[in-house]
Write a protein that holds these residues in place. Structure first.
Motif, PDB file in Angstrom:
ATOM      1  N   ILE A 206      75.768  25.160 -93.738  1.00  0.00           N
ATOM      2  CA  ILE A 206      77.175  25.168 -94.094  1.00  0.00           C
ATOM      3  C   ILE A 206      77.664  23.744 -94.308  1.00  0.00           C
ATOM      4  O   ILE A 206      77.216  22.807 -93.659  1.00  0.00           O
ATOM      5  CB  ILE A 206      78.039  25.877 -93.021  1.00  0.00           C
ATOM      6  N   ARG A 207      78.569  23.615 -95.249  1.00  0.00           N
ATOM      7  CA  ARG A 207      79.195  22.343 -95.556  1.00  0.00           C
ATOM      8  C   ARG A 207      80.678  22.435 -95.218  1.00  0.00           C
ATOM      9  O   ARG A 207      81.280  23.480 -95.431  1.00  0.00           O
ATOM     10  CB  ARG A 207      79.005  22.004 -97.041  1.00  0.00           C
ATOM     11  N   ASP A 208      81.241  21.364 -94.706  1.00  0.00           N
ATOM     12  CA  ASP A 208      82.648  21.312 -94.325  1.00  0.00           C
ATOM     13  C   ASP A 208      82.818  21.832 -92.895  1.00  0.00           C
ATOM     14  O   ASP A 208      82.500  22.992 -92.583  1.00  0.00           O
ATOM     15  CB  ASP A 208      83.518  22.151 -95.274  1.00  0.00           C
ATOM     16  N   THR A 209      83.332  20.948 -92.048  1.00  0.00           N
ATOM     17  CA  THR A 209      83.491  21.286 -90.626  1.00  0.00           C
ATOM     18  C   THR A 209      84.350  22.524 -90.416  1.00  0.00           C
ATOM     19  O   THR A 209      84.135  23.289 -89.472  1.00  0.00           O
ATOM     20  CB  THR A 209      84.120  20.092 -89.864  1.00  0.00           C
ATOM     21  N   SER A 210      85.304  22.773 -91.297  1.00  0.00           N
ATOM     22  CA  SER A 210      86.185  23.934 -91.116  1.00  0.00           C
ATOM     23  C   SER A 210      85.424  25.254 -91.193  1.00  0.00           C
ATOM     24  O   SER A 210      85.894  26.274 -90.672  1.00  0.00           O
ATOM     25  CB  SER A 210      87.303  23.928 -92.165  1.00  0.00           C
ATOM     26  N   MET A 211      84.225  25.248 -91.822  1.00  0.00           N
ATOM     27  CA  MET A 211      83.433  26.476 -91.882  1.00  0.00           C
ATOM     28  C   MET A 211      82.921  26.886 -90.512  1.00  0.00           C
ATOM     29  O   MET A 211      82.541  28.036 -90.292  1.00  0.00           O
ATOM     30  CB  MET A 211      82.260  26.305 -92.842  1.00  0.00           C
ATOM     31  N   LEU A 212      82.898  25.927 -89.561  1.00  0.00           N
ATOM     32  CA  LEU A 212      82.485  26.277 -88.203  1.00  0.00           C
ATOM     33  C   LEU A 212      83.412  27.330 -87.607  1.00  0.00           C
ATOM     34  O   LEU A 212      82.989  28.148 -86.778  1.00  0.00           O
ATOM     35  CB  LEU A 212      82.462  25.028 -87.317  1.00  0.00           C
ATOM     36  N   ASN A 213      84.686  27.320 -88.009  1.00  0.00           N
ATOM     37  CA  ASN A 213      85.615  28.347 -87.524  1.00  0.00           C
ATOM     38  C   ASN A 213      85.125  29.735 -87.901  1.00  0.00           C
ATOM     39  O   ASN A 213      85.124  30.665 -87.082  1.00  0.00           O
ATOM     40  CB  ASN A 213      87.009  28.119 -88.115  1.00  0.00           C
ATOM     41  N   ASN A 214      84.703  29.891 -89.140  1.00  0.00           N
ATOM     42  CA  ASN A 214      84.232  31.201 -89.605  1.00  0.00           C
ATOM     43  C   ASN A 214      82.922  31.600 -88.947  1.00  0.00           C
ATOM     44  O   ASN A 214      82.673  32.788 -88.724  1.00  0.00           O
ATOM     45  CB  ASN A 214      84.071  31.175 -91.123  1.00  0.00           C
TER      46      ASN A 214
END
Length: 366
Positions: A283-291
């Protein structure tokens, strides 16, 4: 006359605890209390005495309060707050006096009541269940008044609560059930499930457990004659029965010892009964960790040296991750690394979508 009043008061003194308890339940919570006089006034409104002299004395009320506080009646905490005790207490209407801790906090009420709004039940049933939660909560019940304006789903299954009751009874008693499964037709009515029509429309199942997932209530079960588990949406189940041709439906394959329906669903971002497999993605982009953390129970994550991407490993059914990946692959933030079979399914799906939505295509209206 005075003797009669004294006799009534003496009789009341022996039975006042429940009335005082009810006043505390309905009108107080931690941070919002009532004085002895206010409690006495509430008792007067409850019973509408023809003669005010029949009210219990403040001494009687005070004695009952002390008894309730000492015995923790029905396990409830009852106490008294002074002005100094209210420092730092956050509530809508802080007031010293005698109080009872709320049976359900506002947060707990919202959690329970909001979950009801996701169920496909009638407006009357929704109102009735919300009212019961409010009654349990007592004075704190006003925290869910907003649900008085919530409408229910347009299309519902009138058997929903009865279905839950019968399935739950079968699970507790350890026997099987028969039922029919429905799909929604074009007009929103429930029609026989496409793969089960005619004589084969009835399922025979060993019910394991029911559990919520993604706003729906599901039955996890074993269908007689099949090897793998199956999952059904409860509000599309109808005509549940615990009786077979020769009596109670026997279990063909009881639930494994220690079967945990909640844990079973937590490893599945979507409710499919397929066995979990090892899946690796980038995954790219730290905000994807939320998902990732909101959909998967126990992901293993390794961060790249530059901190801009993450390798994620999960144990989950391939079909469920296929659906999940379709949600989040549109902007390139998710790339499935393995297994190859899942990558192939996504490639095929992407090819079909590219062909379908190609602006140059002349077949989009078909």
């Amino acid at each position: 006359m005075d003797d009669d009043i004294a006799t009534k008061r003496k009789t009341y003194a022996g039975n006042a605890a429940l009335d005082v308890f009810e006043v505390l339940w309905r009108h107080t919570y931690f941070g919002h209390g009532l004085t002895v006089r206010q409690i006495r006034d509430e008792l007067g409104r409850m019973h509408q005495y023809a003669d005010p002299g029949e009210l219990p004395t403040e001494k009687t009320v005070r004695n009952q309060l002390r008894k309730l506080a000492a015995t923790r009646f029905l396990g409830r905490t009852i106490g008294h707050l002074d002005e100094s005790d209210l420092d730092g207490v956050e509530c809508a209407d802080p007031q010293p006096g005698w109080y009872m801790d709320a049976f359900l906090s506002t947060a707990e009420m919202r959690l329970l009541a909001d979950s009801l709004t996701l169920s496909r039940i009638s407006l009357d049933t929704l109102d009735d269940l919300v009212s019961k939660i409010r009654e349990l909560a007592g004075a704190a019940g006003a925290g869910i008044d907003y649900l008085g304006h919530v409408a229910t789903y347009t299309h519902i299954n009138g058997e929903f609560l009865s279905t839950i009751d019968q399935l739950n009874q079968a699970i507790e008693d350890g026997h099987g059930v028969t039922f029919q499964y429905r799909d929604y037709g074009p007009d929103g009515t429930l029609v026989p499930h496409a793969s089960r029509t005619g004589a084969g429309s009835t399922y025979i199942a060993d019910p394991y457990q029911m559990v919520y997932k993604n706003g729906r209530y599901y039955l996890i079960c074993h269908l007689h004659g099949e090897d793998k588990l199956r999952i059904f949406v409860v509000n599309r189940i109808t005509n549940v029965s615990t009786k077979g041709r020769t009596g109670t439906v026997p279990l063909e394959r009881p639930a494994p010892e220690g079967f945990d329906a909640v844990n079973f669903m937590r490893h599945r971002p979507y409710p499919v009964a397929d066995d979990p497999v090892r899946i690796r993605m980038r995954i790219r982009d730290t905000s994807m960790l939320n998902n990732v953390f909101e959909w998967f129970d126990d992901p293993h994550i390794t961060q790249s040296p530059d901190g801009k991407q993450f390798d994620v490993t999960v144990e989950s059914p391939e079909r469920a991750v296929f659906w999940w990946a379709l949600q989040y692959s549109w902007d390139g933030r998710v790339t499935i690394l393995e297994p190859d079979s899942l990558k192939r399914k996504l490639f095929d799906a992407g090819t079909r979508m590219a062909r379908t939505y190609d602006p140059k295509s002349t077949d989009q209206s078909h």
